[in-house]
Structures are given as structure tokens and as C-alpha cells.
Motif scaffolding. Structure first.
Motif, PDB file in Angstrom:
ATOM      1  N   GLY A   1      -6.754   3.825  -5.739  1.00  0.00           N
ATOM      2  CA  GLY A   1      -5.898   3.668  -6.923  1.00  0.00           C
ATOM      3  C   GLY A   1      -4.736   2.726  -6.651  1.00  0.00           C
ATOM      4  O   GLY A   1      -4.837   1.791  -5.851  1.00  0.00           O
ATOM      5  N   GLN A   2      -3.638   3.010  -7.329  1.00  0.00           N
ATOM      6  CA  GLN A   2      -2.462   2.146  -7.239  1.00  0.00           C
ATOM      7  C   GLN A   2      -1.915   2.089  -5.811  1.00  0.00           C
ATOM      8  O   GLN A   2      -1.927   3.090  -5.100  1.00  0.00           O
ATOM      9  N   ILE A   3      -1.467   0.930  -5.393  1.00  0.00           N
ATOM     10  CA  ILE A   3      -0.785   0.781  -4.104  1.00  0.00           C
ATOM     11  C   ILE A   3       0.711   0.872  -4.379  1.00  0.00           C
ATOM     12  O   ILE A   3       1.235   0.116  -5.199  1.00  0.00           O
ATOM     13  N   CYS A   4       1.399   1.787  -3.736  1.00  0.00           N
ATOM     14  CA  CYS A   4       2.833   1.870  -4.034  1.00  0.00           C
ATOM     15  C   CYS A   4       3.573   0.732  -3.339  1.00  0.00           C
ATOM     16  O   CYS A   4       3.097   0.175  -2.339  1.00  0.00           O
ATOM     17  N   ASP A   5       4.705   0.364  -3.905  1.00  0.00           N
ATOM     18  CA  ASP A   5       5.427  -0.816  -3.427  1.00  0.00           C
ATOM     19  C   ASP A   5       5.730  -0.731  -1.937  1.00  0.00           C
ATOM     20  O   ASP A   5       5.608  -1.723  -1.206  1.00  0.00           O
TER      21      ASP A   5
ATOM     22  N   ASP B   1       4.160   0.776   0.457  1.00  0.00           N
ATOM     23  CA  ASP B   1       2.947   0.507   1.239  1.00  0.00           C
ATOM     24  C   ASP B   1       2.634  -0.987   1.245  1.00  0.00           C
ATOM     25  O   ASP B   1       2.295  -1.568   2.275  1.00  0.00           O
TER      26      ASP B   1
END
Lengths: 336, 336
Positions: free
Chosen positions: A153-157, A159
């Protein structure tokens, strides 16, 4: 009042690598060389010509060395290739590329699925490649799934930035943010591009989008608004994604150039020189391709009026091109 | 710090009119009615359901009255139809539409080719339609070739504004700026939308784009940045343009909704409710369609990891949807 010069954009074609690698047919080496040679004359800033992957893993690009030895290189074009590991780097070093394009994913799962390594292992390969190239060749790191991962899913900033920190610490100066499976949206793209360029002003950053969900060109504009001036794209929109059968491939080179030119940017490329090359792709790969401008022609293409409206007398409408647009009426869009 | 509510956007579907009118097959009346009824439940603000053209001119829409009499209308949806002339208006008045969508071109040649009238004659028809409707039905004027004409080329700003002046003088309060053949580019769209909204603040303005040259969604964002909040689109991207065989059709409804939702805008539509309807279109028309999200799924679709990576144990990856994205890591894009 003097008009500002148009902003310069740098277009990189990845069709021969990112496009052909997905194909079941093997495009003959001569055809690849011929295509790259003609692409080299269009004004592209960079061409990704092959991958130094295992020929077993990507048989479509098993002829990497043969392609490179046969090119007529143009000095204004950078020739790059995908380098999946140190073994590939050793092969590529014999071919005198301008750039080695190394690759890892922003998400751990995609990195393991795509490269069969952890991200730590990929970064160790990067370091080894930097050591092997020893400053003789530029190294670009392509960061896959930078805008989202089909598994995680989304990659957090945090990371995303931590990945880039580690790439930069190795001494790599060029970065490509890749929307590998077409998950990015324009609001996200603009925000992330601004974030990355602000945090890493020393990096030369390219954006690489796919049109999987129709947002390819919208994301290019968002990236441009976020400060990006370098774009990967694929002739005829070839490429694609195993997660989206039937959906579009990479952002399309000639559609992108057409749009940026129409908006008043300076790509250095006349789209009329790309369209005939794009039109050869379907017969090379044996199927239809997603490119639009190759089918519709440039926005300034002018058609004769219907005969019953006096079309045959409208000599000003013969042929096509800019010159036919009433000069007094012409509106020139000026790029920001 | 309180978060601002997402900006509300109004999506109009034109598939049954603008899409089906181009098709060589006659979509049965029951299938049209069924599609419109189901579209009515998705959150669309407006649906263009047919055209009151001569059945000889557009046989695909010869069943205008039958479609309208059989609809299950939803109060939150506006039902509109294309009204090419006063004769069409008289027919339509018996059908209790919410809106009569009249049409003319910004360019004289396209108006004559498409409507077989001069623009003066079209404006006279508009005045007659305003008289006939007498305030009982809203009248929207769709201005074709507003961003360029395939015969006359670019429309200069003064010509464009003069057309709109004359439409507004007749008393029409709703305007759609149509990029009929997909010539618009985002810089032009933003500039023209700002210009029109500034000059005509009393008008309710919709933007209508085609994806003929791949810029459909990029143009939607440009229009939004130029102040537009109402968008025409066509389910599955159906539609098209006789000047661009093989190229894409209208901007695609579900691709547009998907993009705007991902960006944090409030379309009031769950794209998951549009995708099954889009997937029925190919069998109704007998050919493939340009929609992308119907093939690729939503950006937040999560795939199981490959088995050899432990995919079967990844229970959090079962199914799909937002909930599977790690909540701590989730990035929410906030629309401007």
C-alpha cells in the motif's frame, strides 16, 4: 516586455528497456539498434537501451552487449541501462555506458518480490556498484513503488525519505522516483516531489510514471509543478504492469512531448519526429499500443472542410501544421 | 487545527448520449434505461440521457422519448438531453427534463459542419428555445470547439468571449466549455477557464474534455485549478471523435472520479459503484473501451504477496481496499 525563454525539460525514453522487457516476442537486436539510433536523433536527453539482468530472468533483453556495441551514439544523448546487481555492473562496465541505472523498491515486499533481495541487500549492491564504477560512470538509483506498493500500500513519507537518505549516503547523485504500478495521483506527486527536492537539493531527480489508471500525464504536470524537469517515458506508451492486465503502460513519450510542447515548454523534441517511430512499435511487438498522439496527430493538425462546405477551395487548409492557424488569432501559451 | 472539508465537485455522465451516439450498434432502449437508472444511484450530479436530434441524423438515439418515459428518476440527479434546435426542444418539452442542453460551436466552420447552421442561426435557435422553455426548464449551452477547431485551428480569446457574450445575452445561465476533438492542453485550459469565470461570474460553467491526445485528466485538473467544479465525463471513456480514429474518447467518468477521490476531493461517488457499470459497456457496444480503472482497479487495491514470499499467511492482504493500508502510515492528500 521581453518574453521569458521556455523552461527546458529533459525527456528520457525507456521503451527499449521498460517496454520491451515485458514482451513475449524477442525484438531482434538489429531492430532495437535501429530504433535507438533513430530515437537518438530526436532530441531525447537520455535513452535506456537495455538491462544487464540475467538473460534467463529477462530473455527479451538477453542481447544487452550486442545492442550497445552496435549503436551509433550521439554525444547529446546519455545512454543508460538497468543494472540489477553487481554482476550486471561488471558486464555493463565493458560497454561504456554514460549511466548505470540501479534499482530498488521503496517497499520491502516489492523489493523482495521484484529483485529477490531485501532492501538492505539492494543497498549493499548499490555500494558495490559505486565502488566498481569508481566515478567513471554516473550512477542513477531508480526507486520503485515510491508512490505506493501493490503489496504494502501507501509508502509513508518517513520510509520514503529514509530510503533516499541511504541511497544518497552511498554517494549516488541521481534519483528516479518511480510510480511502478500507476498508483500515484497528482496531489500526492506534487507534494512528494516538493518534499524530496527540498530535502535533497543535491540530487538530480527524474520522475517515472505509468498510465495504469489514466493519470500518467496529469502526474507529469504535478511533478513539474513540484519542481521536476526530467521525465522517463516510453515510446508508444509501451510497458505495463503485471498487476493490471489490459491497462496502459508507461507514460507515453510522444504524448508527453506533445503536451509539454503545446504548453510552451522546451523539450527540444519535435513530436513529428517521434510519431513515425511510435507507429513502428505495434509491428515490432505484435499488438496495439496505448499511445494517443500517434493515432490522433498533433493538436494543431488541421482538417479540410467537408466538400459541401467548400472544402476543396480551402487551399489554406491543405496539408497540416501550425502555419495554417490564423497568425493573428494564434494564442501562445507561456509556460510558468 | 481543524481540517477543511474536501472541495465538492460535480460529475456529469454523458455516456448514453455522447458515447452511444457514435456507435454503429443500436443499444436497446431497455439497456439504456437500466444503465441510466443504475448510474442515477452512484452520486452523479447530472446525466445526459439522450439527444432530441433527428432520428435520421442519429439513429442510435432515435428512442429519446421512450428512454425518458421509462426512467426511475432520482431527485438528486439532473436529467439533461442534447437539444440541437427548436424542433428538438418542442419534443423534449413533453419529457420533463431538468435541463435542455443546447449546442453550438465556437468556430463558424465546425458549427456549419456539425449543425448545418451558421453561428447566428444557432443563436437564433437558442433564443427560440429560451422562449419555448419559458423558465420551466434550465437551459445549458454547450460551446463546442472552445479550445480549438479541427477546421479553423485555435479560437482566439476575443472570438471565444464574443460567443459567450451572445449566449449570455439570450439569458442562458449555464455554459459548458467543450474540447470537442481533444485539442486542449492544460496551460490553455487553466488560462481560458480563469478568463471565462472572471468575465462571466454569473454563469455556472462545466468543462467537457476528450482524451483524444491523452490529456483528458490533466485538462480536468487544469480546469479545476482555473476554478471549474463541474465536469462532463463518459462511463468507460466511451465517445470519440471522427477526426481521430483509434484514439480515446471522452474523459472517462470512473477514471476521473478515481483521480479526484484519490486527491481528496469530494465527488460524492464511490468509484467501486461505477466500475461494474463500466465493465458492461464493451458488451453493449461490441468493442473494447478506453477506461483504465475498470481494468486496473483502484489505486488502493492491494495484492497478495507471491506465495514464495509467504503470501498465503498474509491475512491482512486478503480482499482489497483502503482498510488494508497500514493506518499509521497512511498519507491523506488534502485537496486545495
Amino acid at each position: 516586455m521581453t518574453q521569458q525563454p521556455a523552461k527546458k525539460l529533459y525527456i528520457h525514453d525507456v521503451c527499449v528497456r521498460d517496454g520491451f522487457q515485458m514482451e513475449s516476442v524477442f525484438v531482434p537486436t538489429d531492430a532495437k539498434v535501429d530504433l535507438i539510433n533513430r530515437l537518438s536523433l530526436t532530441g531525447l536527453a537520455k535513452i535506456e537501451v537495455t538491462s544487464f539482468s540475467s538473460p534467463k530472468a529477462i530473455p527479451a533483453l538477453a542481447d544487452a552487449e550486442s545492442v550497445l556495441v552496435n549503436l551509433n551514439r550521439v554525444p547529446t544523448v546519455e545512454y543508460t541501462a538497468l543494472i540489477p546487481n553487481a554482476r550486471g555492473c561488471e558486464r555493463a562496465l565493458k560497454c561504456e555506458l554514460d549511466e548505470h541505472n540501479v534499482v530498488m523498491s521503496a517497499s520491502e515486499t516489492h523489493n523482495r518480490a521484484n529483485l529477490r533481495m531485501t532492501r538492505d541487500q539492494s543497498l549493499a549492491q548499490f555500494a558495490e556498484i559505486v565502488r566498481l564504477t569508481n566515478g567513471t560512470v554516473a550512477v542513477n538509483a531508480s526507486l520503485s513503488t515510491a508512490f505506493g506498493c501493490p503489496f504494502d500500500g501507501q509508502i509513508c513519507d518517513d520510509d520514503l525519505l529514509a530510503n533516499i537518505d541511504r541511497i544518497a549516503e552511498i554517494g549516488i547523485k541521481r534519483l528516479t522516483l518511480c510510480d511502478t504500478t500507476g498508483m500515484a495521483n497528482p496531489a500526492q506527486v506534487r507534494r512528494i516531489c516538493e518534499l524530496v527536492l527540498t530535502r535533497f537539493p543535491e540530487l538530480t531527480v527524474t520522475a517515472h510514471f505509468h498510465n495504469t489508471r489514466g493519470m500518467g500525464l496529469a502526474n507529469c504536470i504535478a511533478a513539474l509543478e513540484g519542481g521536476i524537469t526530467r521525465f522517463d517515458a516510453s515510446l508508444a506508451g509501451l510497458g505495463g504492469c503485471p498487476f493490471a492486465p489490459g491497462a496502459s503502460g508507461n507514460a507515453c513519450t510522444e504524448d508527453m512531448v506533445h503536451m509539454f510542447n503545446a504548453m510552451g515548454y522546451d523539450t527540444g523534441i519535435d513530436v513529428a519526429n517521434l510519431i513515425p517511430l511510435a507507429n513502428e512499435i505495434p509491428s515490432l511487438v505484435g499488438h496495439d499500443v496505448p499511445g494517443q498522439v500517434m493515432k490522433a496527430g498533433s493538436y494543431d493538425r488541421i482538417y479540410p472542410m467537408p466538400d459541401w462546405l467548400g472544402g476543396k477551395e480551402q487551399t489554406r487548409l491543405a496539408g497540416s501544421g501550425n502555419a495554417l492557424i490564423d497568425p493573428e488569432c494564434r494564442v501562445t501559451e507561456v509556460a510558468k
